[in-house]
Design a protein around this motif. Structure first.
Motif, short mmCIF file in Angstrom:
data_model
loop_
_atom_site.label_atom_id
_atom_site.label_comp_id
_atom_site.label_asym_id
_atom_site.label_seq_id
_atom_site.Cartn_x
_atom_site.Cartn_y
_atom_site.Cartn_z
N GLN A 72 87.96 50.00 102.91
CA GLN A 72 87.49 51.39 102.77
C GLN A 72 87.02 51.93 104.11
O GLN A 72 87.27 53.09 104.44
CB GLN A 72 86.35 51.45 101.75
CG GLN A 72 85.92 52.88 101.44
CD GLN A 72 84.84 52.95 100.39
OE1 GLN A 72 84.79 52.12 99.49
NE2 GLN A 72 83.96 53.92 100.49
N LEU A 76 88.44 55.08 106.18
CA LEU A 76 87.53 56.13 106.64
C LEU A 76 87.70 56.39 108.14
O LEU A 76 87.80 57.54 108.58
CB LEU A 76 86.08 55.73 106.34
CG LEU A 76 84.97 56.61 106.93
CD1 LEU A 76 85.02 58.01 106.31
CD2 LEU A 76 83.61 55.99 106.72
N THR A 80 89.10 59.85 109.86
CA THR A 80 88.19 60.53 110.78
C THR A 80 88.87 60.82 112.11
O THR A 80 88.81 61.95 112.63
CB THR A 80 86.92 59.68 111.02
OG1 THR A 80 86.27 59.45 109.77
CG2 THR A 80 85.96 60.36 111.97
N ILE A 293 79.20 57.72 105.45
CA ILE A 293 80.12 58.66 106.11
C ILE A 293 79.40 59.42 107.22
O ILE A 293 79.91 59.54 108.34
CB ILE A 293 80.74 59.63 105.09
CG1 ILE A 293 81.72 58.87 104.19
CG2 ILE A 293 81.45 60.79 105.80
CD1 ILE A 293 82.41 59.71 103.14
N ILE A 401 85.40 65.05 105.73
CA ILE A 401 85.76 63.66 105.46
C ILE A 401 85.22 63.22 104.10
O ILE A 401 85.89 62.49 103.36
CB ILE A 401 85.23 62.72 106.58
CG1 ILE A 401 85.78 63.14 107.96
CG2 ILE A 401 85.59 61.27 106.29
CD1 ILE A 401 87.29 63.10 108.08
N SER A 402 84.02 63.67 103.74
CA SER A 402 83.45 63.34 102.42
C SER A 402 84.32 63.88 101.30
O SER A 402 84.57 63.21 100.30
CB SER A 402 82.03 63.90 102.29
OG SER A 402 81.17 63.38 103.27
N GLU A 405 87.58 61.95 101.10
CA GLU A 405 87.36 60.66 100.45
C GLU A 405 87.00 60.82 98.97
O GLU A 405 86.89 59.83 98.25
CB GLU A 405 86.22 59.91 101.16
CG GLU A 405 86.60 59.35 102.52
CD GLU A 405 87.37 58.04 102.41
OE1 GLU A 405 86.74 57.00 102.18
OE2 GLU A 405 88.62 58.07 102.54
#
Length: 429
Positions: A72, A76, A80, A293, A401-402, A405
């Motif tokens: 994960q 991420l 990013t 994050i 990004i949050s 995801e």
């Protein structure tokens, strides 16, 4: 009972900014201003630098240990960096278009411009150019984490903290005391941040007072066209480009700016992104971005997502070419974009990064690096604008990004009852 009158921190900083400009203008050219005010400004900046490393290490370890999933984290990190590369490339293109359309360097009489010293930047550039791309990659892995912390080498600190967080997660129950320790460090450091912020208006007053007393307001007139274009382009980038990205993830950019008003005023006044890093992390976590994050994206963005800096570098490069009457073809400008994309990432974290990138880049497309000496005098004022864009871009990236995801607004595993997480849709639309 009579209600106590209280001035918010944002207005206190604005008052400090206004008083600093006034004192600097009144005592223009007086060396005593720098003698007495510079130590105050330096103390404030040092106080912020003092807390940045402990906050990044503690929050990143807690965030990674809470996730504990290498796959994960890899996903991420990949998302990013892809996002950062896309947005900074757009920033470079916006800078090039603005310079080509409005031509700020055309018709400027270079004989009336004062030349500043760029010797320190030249020396830094030579040091950087001696290190190839592979050296930059190698430097991410610290041989001594204490040394990396002492030099605030952000990428090395992130690398170590991620591995350490994974290690804490892997040992299960035995890692809980370690996790509790770093959670305590993070909480204590955010408390210290709030204490230091009370000193911000005085620090801003000192820093801006010294700046204005050095260059004076009348010295801005010859470079007025460049300054207006830089500020207008930065505003365009925030409202249109970042505003468009914000809209895609369900956030109103103007409400988002209002949320960050204290941090943006402080970043503008000090021309330092570091001064607001702790508060940005705290606010974005409260806003709804998960801790892991926020603690990964924000520090990484300070090295790889400098939207304002890359936009300025492209605009300044064309501006200098126009001053010297150099016509750059489309291919030259494409080459400039490619070189800027690589150079701006390869020397992240270097002091005076925008000037160093320009020094390392201009020669590749035949633009005289001596032109930088003509704009170094107003660089501090231009830096204030690009710092604001950097902060907005990095703050927004945590939301993007949050959302990407699918974790925005999720409840933290160990929620502090005093901390209220409000989804963006309710707060900002």
């Amino acid at each position: 009972m009579k209600k106590k009158f209280k001035i918010s921190l944002a207005y206190q900083i604005l008052i400090g900014l206004a008083l600093g400009i006034t004192v600097g203008a009144i005592f223009y050219g007086n060396p005593n201003v720098e003698t007495y005010l510079q130590p105050i400004g330096t103390m404030f900046i040092n106080m912020i630098k003092m807390i940045v490393v402990p906050i990044i290490i503690s929050t990143l370890i807690v965030g990674v240990a809470g996730t504990g999933d290498m796959k994960q984290l890899g996903k991420l990190g990949g998302k990013t960096l892809i996002y950062f590369e896309i947005v900074t490339t757009i920033a470079i293109l916006v800078g090039l278009f603005a310079a080509n359309i409005f031509k700020p360097g055309v018709g400027i009489d270079m004989s009336v411009l004062q030349k500043g010293s760029i010797d320190s930047y030249v020396q830094t550039t030579q040091e950087v150019q001696n290190n190839g791309f592979m050296d930059v990659l190698v430097s991410i892995v610290p041989s001594n984490i204490v040394d990396a912390m002492a030099n605030a080498n952000m990428l090395s600190i992130i690398f170590f903290s991620v591995l350490f967080g994974l290690g804490v997660a892997a040992i299960g129950e035995r890692g809980k005391p370690v996790l509790a320790f770093f959670q305590g460090v993070a909480d204590a450091m955010f408390f210290v941040t709030n204490l230091i912020m009370k000193f911000a208006p005085i620090g801003v007053f000192a820093l801006i007072g010294v700046t204005v007393s050095k260059f004076g307001l009348e010295s801005l007139i010859p470079m007025g066209k460049l300054m207006i274009l830089v500020y207008a382009t930065m505003a365009f980038f925030i409202v249109v480009v970042l505003g468009g990205i914000a809209k895609m993830v369900g956030v109103n950019i103007f409400s988002f700016l209002k949320l960050l008003k204290e941090e943006l005023i402080l970043a503008y006044s000090t021309s330092s992104s570091e001064t607001v890093l702790p508060k940005v992390m705290e606010k974005m976590e409260k806003f709804g971005a998960p801790k892991d994050i926020v603690s990964f994206v924000v520090p990484t963005g300070y090295s790889f997502n400098l939207d304002g800096s890359t936009l300025y570098q492209a605009l300044a490069a064309i501006f200098i070419a126009q001053m010297y009457g150099i016509e750059l073809s489309i291919m030259d400008q494409v080459m400039l974009v490619l070189v800027l994309m690589i150079t701006s990432k390869g020397i992240a974290g270097v002091p005076g990064v925008s000037f160093v990138v320009l020094l390392a880049t201009l020669g590749t497309v035949g633009i005289p690096v001596e032109g930088l000496a003509l704009i170094v005098g107003i660089d501090r004022l231009l830096d204030m604008a690009r710092t604001v864009v950097n902060v907005v871009g990095n703050s927004l990236s945590t939301v993007v990004i949050s959302k990407w995801e699918g974790r925005f607004g999720e409840e933290p595993k160990q929620k502090d009852e005093k901390q209220q997480f409000v989804p963006a849709e309710e707060n900002l639309v």
